[in-house]
Structure formats: C-alpha cells, structure tokens
Design a protein around this motif. Structure first.
Motif, PDB file in Angstrom:
ATOM      1  N   LEU A  69       0.848  -1.185   0.000  1.00  0.00           N
ATOM      2  CA  LEU A  69       0.000   0.000   0.000  1.00  0.00           C
ATOM      3  C   LEU A  69       0.883   1.234   0.000  1.00  0.00           C
ATOM      4  N   CYS A  70       0.677   2.116  -0.967  1.00  0.00           N
ATOM      5  CA  CYS A  70       1.400   3.385  -1.049  1.00  0.00           C
ATOM      6  C   CYS A  70       0.428   4.536  -0.836  1.00  0.00           C
ATOM      7  N   THR A  71       0.850   5.536  -0.063  1.00  0.00           N
ATOM      8  CA  THR A  71       0.023   6.719   0.141  1.00  0.00           C
ATOM      9  C   THR A  71       0.878   7.962  -0.031  1.00  0.00           C
ATOM     10  N   TRP A  72       0.230   9.058  -0.430  1.00  0.00           N
ATOM     11  CA  TRP A  72       0.922  10.346  -0.536  1.00  0.00           C
ATOM     12  C   TRP A  72      -0.104  11.458  -0.599  1.00  0.00           C
ATOM     13  N   GLY A  73       0.376  12.704  -0.337  1.00  0.00           N
ATOM     14  CA  GLY A  73      -0.506  13.862  -0.287  1.00  0.00           C
ATOM     15  C   GLY A  73      -0.518  14.462   1.109  1.00  0.00           C
ATOM     16  N   LYS A  74      -1.669  14.979   1.534  1.00  0.00           N
ATOM     17  CA  LYS A  74      -1.799  15.566   2.865  1.00  0.00           C
ATOM     18  C   LYS A  74      -1.638  14.505   3.949  1.00  0.00           C
ATOM     19  N   GLY A  75      -0.875  14.856   4.978  1.00  0.00           N
ATOM     20  CA  GLY A  75      -0.700  13.933   6.088  1.00  0.00           C
ATOM     21  C   GLY A  75      -0.976  14.558   7.432  1.00  0.00           C
ATOM     22  N   ASN A  76      -1.628  15.727   7.443  1.00  0.00           N
ATOM     23  CA  ASN A  76      -1.763  16.519   8.665  1.00  0.00           C
ATOM     24  C   ASN A  76      -2.624  15.873   9.740  1.00  0.00           C
ATOM     25  N   ARG A  77      -3.374  14.823   9.401  1.00  0.00           N
ATOM     26  CA  ARG A  77      -4.202  14.141  10.397  1.00  0.00           C
ATOM     27  C   ARG A  77      -3.884  12.647  10.477  1.00  0.00           C
ATOM     28  N   GLY A  78      -2.686  12.294  10.043  1.00  0.00           N
ATOM     29  CA  GLY A  78      -2.253  10.909  10.122  1.00  0.00           C
ATOM     30  C   GLY A  78      -2.827  10.014   9.052  1.00  0.00           C
ATOM     31  N   GLN A  79      -3.516  10.599   8.067  1.00  0.00           N
ATOM     32  CA  GLN A  79      -4.234   9.804   7.073  1.00  0.00           C
ATOM     33  C   GLN A  79      -3.333   8.995   6.148  1.00  0.00           C
TER      34      GLN A  79
ATOM     35  N   VAL B 222      -9.415  -5.889   9.722  1.00  0.00           N
ATOM     36  CA  VAL B 222      -9.631  -4.488   9.372  1.00  0.00           C
ATOM     37  C   VAL B 222      -8.653  -3.606  10.130  1.00  0.00           C
ATOM     38  N   PHE B 223      -7.996  -2.692   9.402  1.00  0.00           N
ATOM     39  CA  PHE B 223      -7.119  -1.691  10.006  1.00  0.00           C
ATOM     40  C   PHE B 223      -7.613  -0.301   9.607  1.00  0.00           C
ATOM     41  N   VAL B 224      -7.500   0.648  10.535  1.00  0.00           N
ATOM     42  CA  VAL B 224      -7.902   2.034  10.262  1.00  0.00           C
ATOM     43  C   VAL B 224      -6.813   2.978  10.763  1.00  0.00           C
ATOM     44  N   TRP B 225      -6.803   4.192  10.227  1.00  0.00           N
ATOM     45  CA  TRP B 225      -5.917   5.247  10.716  1.00  0.00           C
ATOM     46  C   TRP B 225      -6.361   6.579  10.141  1.00  0.00           C
ATOM     47  N   GLY B 226      -5.783   7.662  10.693  1.00  0.00           N
ATOM     48  CA  GLY B 226      -6.142   9.015  10.260  1.00  0.00           C
ATOM     49  C   GLY B 226      -6.929   9.732  11.329  1.00  0.00           C
ATOM     50  N   ASN B 227      -7.778  10.661  10.911  1.00  0.00           N
ATOM     51  CA  ASN B 227      -8.575  11.450  11.842  1.00  0.00           C
ATOM     52  C   ASN B 227      -9.549  10.545  12.588  1.00  0.00           C
ATOM     53  N   ASN B 228      -9.417  10.492  13.902  1.00  0.00           N
ATOM     54  CA  ASN B 228     -10.212   9.570  14.709  1.00  0.00           C
ATOM     55  C   ASN B 228     -11.511  10.186  15.207  1.00  0.00           C
ATOM     56  N   VAL B 229     -11.737  11.483  14.956  1.00  0.00           N
ATOM     57  CA  VAL B 229     -12.921  12.168  15.486  1.00  0.00           C
ATOM     58  C   VAL B 229     -13.640  12.861  14.332  1.00  0.00           C
ATOM     59  N   ASN B 230     -14.916  12.511  14.095  1.00  0.00           N
ATOM     60  CA  ASN B 230     -15.658  13.179  13.025  1.00  0.00           C
ATOM     61  C   ASN B 230     -16.320  14.451  13.538  1.00  0.00           C
ATOM     62  N   GLU B 231     -17.111  15.096  12.666  1.00  0.00           N
ATOM     63  CA  GLU B 231     -17.633  16.432  12.995  1.00  0.00           C
ATOM     64  C   GLU B 231     -18.656  16.420  14.128  1.00  0.00           C
ATOM     65  N   VAL B 232     -19.210  15.265  14.472  1.00  0.00           N
ATOM     66  CA  VAL B 232     -20.181  15.198  15.567  1.00  0.00           C
ATOM     67  C   VAL B 232     -19.595  14.496  16.792  1.00  0.00           C
ATOM     68  N   GLY B 233     -18.260  14.300  16.775  1.00  0.00           N
ATOM     69  CA  GLY B 233     -17.591  13.743  17.947  1.00  0.00           C
ATOM     70  C   GLY B 233     -17.466  12.241  17.966  1.00  0.00           C
TER      71      GLY B 233
ATOM     72  N   ILE C 116     -12.026   4.631  16.755  1.00  0.00           N
ATOM     73  CA  ILE C 116     -11.515   3.793  17.843  1.00  0.00           C
ATOM     74  C   ILE C 116     -11.655   4.571  19.141  1.00  0.00           C
ATOM     75  N   HIS C 117     -12.410   4.058  20.093  1.00  0.00           N
ATOM     76  CA  HIS C 117     -12.573   4.731  21.381  1.00  0.00           C
ATOM     77  C   HIS C 117     -11.292   4.600  22.214  1.00  0.00           C
ATOM     78  N   ASN C 118     -11.116   5.539  23.114  1.00  0.00           N
ATOM     79  CA  ASN C 118      -9.943   5.559  23.989  1.00  0.00           C
ATOM     80  C   ASN C 118      -8.651   5.618  23.191  1.00  0.00           C
ATOM     81  N   SER C 119      -8.690   6.315  22.057  1.00  0.00           N
ATOM     82  CA  SER C 119      -7.493   6.491  21.246  1.00  0.00           C
ATOM     83  C   SER C 119      -7.303   7.967  20.964  1.00  0.00           C
ATOM     84  N   SER C 120      -6.143   8.324  20.437  1.00  0.00           N
ATOM     85  CA  SER C 120      -5.815   9.726  20.199  1.00  0.00           C
ATOM     86  C   SER C 120      -6.662  10.303  19.071  1.00  0.00           C
ATOM     87  N   GLU C 121      -6.618  11.623  18.945  1.00  0.00           N
ATOM     88  CA  GLU C 121      -7.405  12.290  17.913  1.00  0.00           C
ATOM     89  C   GLU C 121      -6.944  11.898  16.520  1.00  0.00           C
ATOM     90  N   TYR C 122      -5.626  11.824  16.334  1.00  0.00           N
ATOM     91  CA  TYR C 122      -5.072  11.442  15.040  1.00  0.00           C
ATOM     92  C   TYR C 122      -4.309  10.121  15.187  1.00  0.00           C
TER      93      TYR C 122
END
Length: 265
Positions: free
Chosen positions: A165-175, A218-229, A233-239
């Motif tokens: 998996l390759c990613t590039w571009g904006k990384g400001n939220r860990g995405q 399943v694996f996830v990463w990036g912004n952990n908090v959406n616009e309604v809170g 992943i609960h009990n994890s950091s914002e990014y």
C-alpha cells in the motif's frame, strides 16, 4: 460482450431533473461510467480504453488542459488505454491497462489531475500527469486499485512480487499511515502494519483510511474524530498515525464515506 454492451444507453439526472439520454456520437461502446463526488462532471471509458469527459470544471477536474466546462463528451489525451477511474474531492485518478515489459512482467501506469497532491503546493493540475514510482522496486509497478481522500491518494500496488500500500498527499491528520503528520509528495509504502498483514482492499474517507487484509482483518488510521464527535476507535488519540487493528473479523469488503465506514462480513 461488445454486442451486449451496445444495447445499453447512458442517462444522467439529479434531484431536480428527470433522466435525460446522453448522446455520445462517433464513439465505440461504453464499458464504464463515473461521476465526481462534488460538482457536475462525468467520465466514460469505452472498450478501446479511450477516456471521455464532460461537465463543469472548477479545478481542472476534466483534465483537458484548461479550467473550462464542456457540454459534449470529449476525449482526454492519455498515452495508453485506460482500464479504471476514480474521482473524489475534485481529484481524478486513472489506471491504464496492463502492459508486459521486456522481462515478461506486467505493469501499468497511474495518472492524476485536478486538485493534485503530487506537487509541493497541492496546486491544480488541469492535464493528466503520470505518477512517478521509479523510486520503488525496479520502477515498474502494477497498480491494482486506487482511492482518493481529500488531498491524498492511496494505491494498492504490486512491487517486486509483493503487494504494498502506497500513500501520498496531505498527512496533517495521520491519514497517510506513516507514523507522522507530514505531507508526502511522492508515493511512499506504508510499512507499519503489525505482523505480515497483506492488504487486499482499500478505502479512503475525507481524512482517514480503512483497509482489509487477506485474513479478513480491518485496520484504520487518520482522523479519529468526526464532525459530531464520533470516533473510529474509542480511547485512542485524535489522530491515529499508523494502522491500528479494530475488533472485527471475517470482513470481506469495506467502504469509507466522508466520515463513516461500512463493512461487510
């Protein structure tokens, strides 16, 4: 198959109009259509691998070398036949058909345009530009699939007999999943998957990602908090800066919206 496809017609409509037949003159049979997630612009691929585009253009989405809307389907000049297309957040990616090199290995190319994370300033690119993978492996990669977030790209690639998996571009939220919040101007392999997890499906949200593996994890990463809170992943950091496994098993398909994830088990 072409005779079967020839029986189909292309219709376009929105919430304010009735379906309207779209005429594509002097063009061979259409095999795939796609529309932008924002704005009224459309793409069609015919059986010859030609890419046709029409609609509104505000950030170079049409790929015709200008910022002008066109009413009639117009062919985009890409060197090789196109096999697939993805367009989201006013960015466009196309994958070309597979080619065999001198070593009898299959490879293809990835082109991008629109709001383009492939340069230092995330500027508009109004014509297709080929993504450079020459720094990875032997420089020949096979693009298996691609998805787009808001200002970043994820591509599942075959590199030196391995799927990466390759990613590039904006990384400001860990995405991007590289363990930091830095932007990345060229494709970089995500290396922080626990164990030997082979990714097989990818999906991008606005500023986060979710993937499934060959073992249906399943694996996830990036912004952990959406616009309604809400949180991925609960009990994890914002990014979340590296892939984190969530407690779901036997997942065979996954898809991200702008701020949500749906998984099929």
């Amino acid at each position: 198959m072409e005779n079967d496809l020839a029986k189909f017609s292309l219709y376009i409509w929105n919430g304010y109009e009735l379906p309207k037949l779209c005429t594509i003159p002097n063009i061979s049979v259409i095999k795939k259509v796609q529309s932008g997630s924002e704005g009224n612009y459309f793409f069609a691929i015919n059986v010859a691998g030609d890419l046709l585009v029409w609609g509104e253009d505000s950030r170079g989405e049409l790929g015709l070398g200008n910022i002008k809307s066109v009413k009639e389907p117009t062919r985009i000049d890409i060197q090789d036949p196109v096999s697939d297309i993805e367009c989201k957040y006013r960015q466009v990616c196309v994958i070309t058909e597979l080619i065999t090199d001198s070593d009898n290995q299959l490879y293809n190319d990835l082109y991008i345009w629109g709001y383009c994370p492939n340069n230092n300033n995330n500027q508009v690119e109004s014509k297709p530009i080929k993504v450079d993978f020459s720094h990875l492996g032997n420089g020949r990669v096979r693009i298996k699939s691609v998805d787009l977030g808001n200002g970043f790209i994820a591509a599942l690639c075959r590199i030196n007999q391995d799927t990466r998996l390759c990613t590039w571009g904006k990384g400001n939220r860990g995405q991007l999943g590289h363990g930091d919040l830095k932007d990345q101007t060229i494709p970089k392999i995500v290396t922080s998957f626990p164990g030997h997890s082979n990714v097989c499906r990818i999906s991008c949200g606005q500023d986060f990602m979710a993937v499934t593996t060959e073992t249906c994890e399943v694996f996830v990463w990036g912004n952990n908090v959406n616009e309604v809170g809400g949180r991925m992943i609960h009990n994890s950091s914002e990014y979340i800066q590296v892939p984190v496994k969530i407690d779901l098993n036997d997942i065979v398909s996954i898809r991200c919206g702008s701020s949500w994830i749906v998984a099929l088990a």
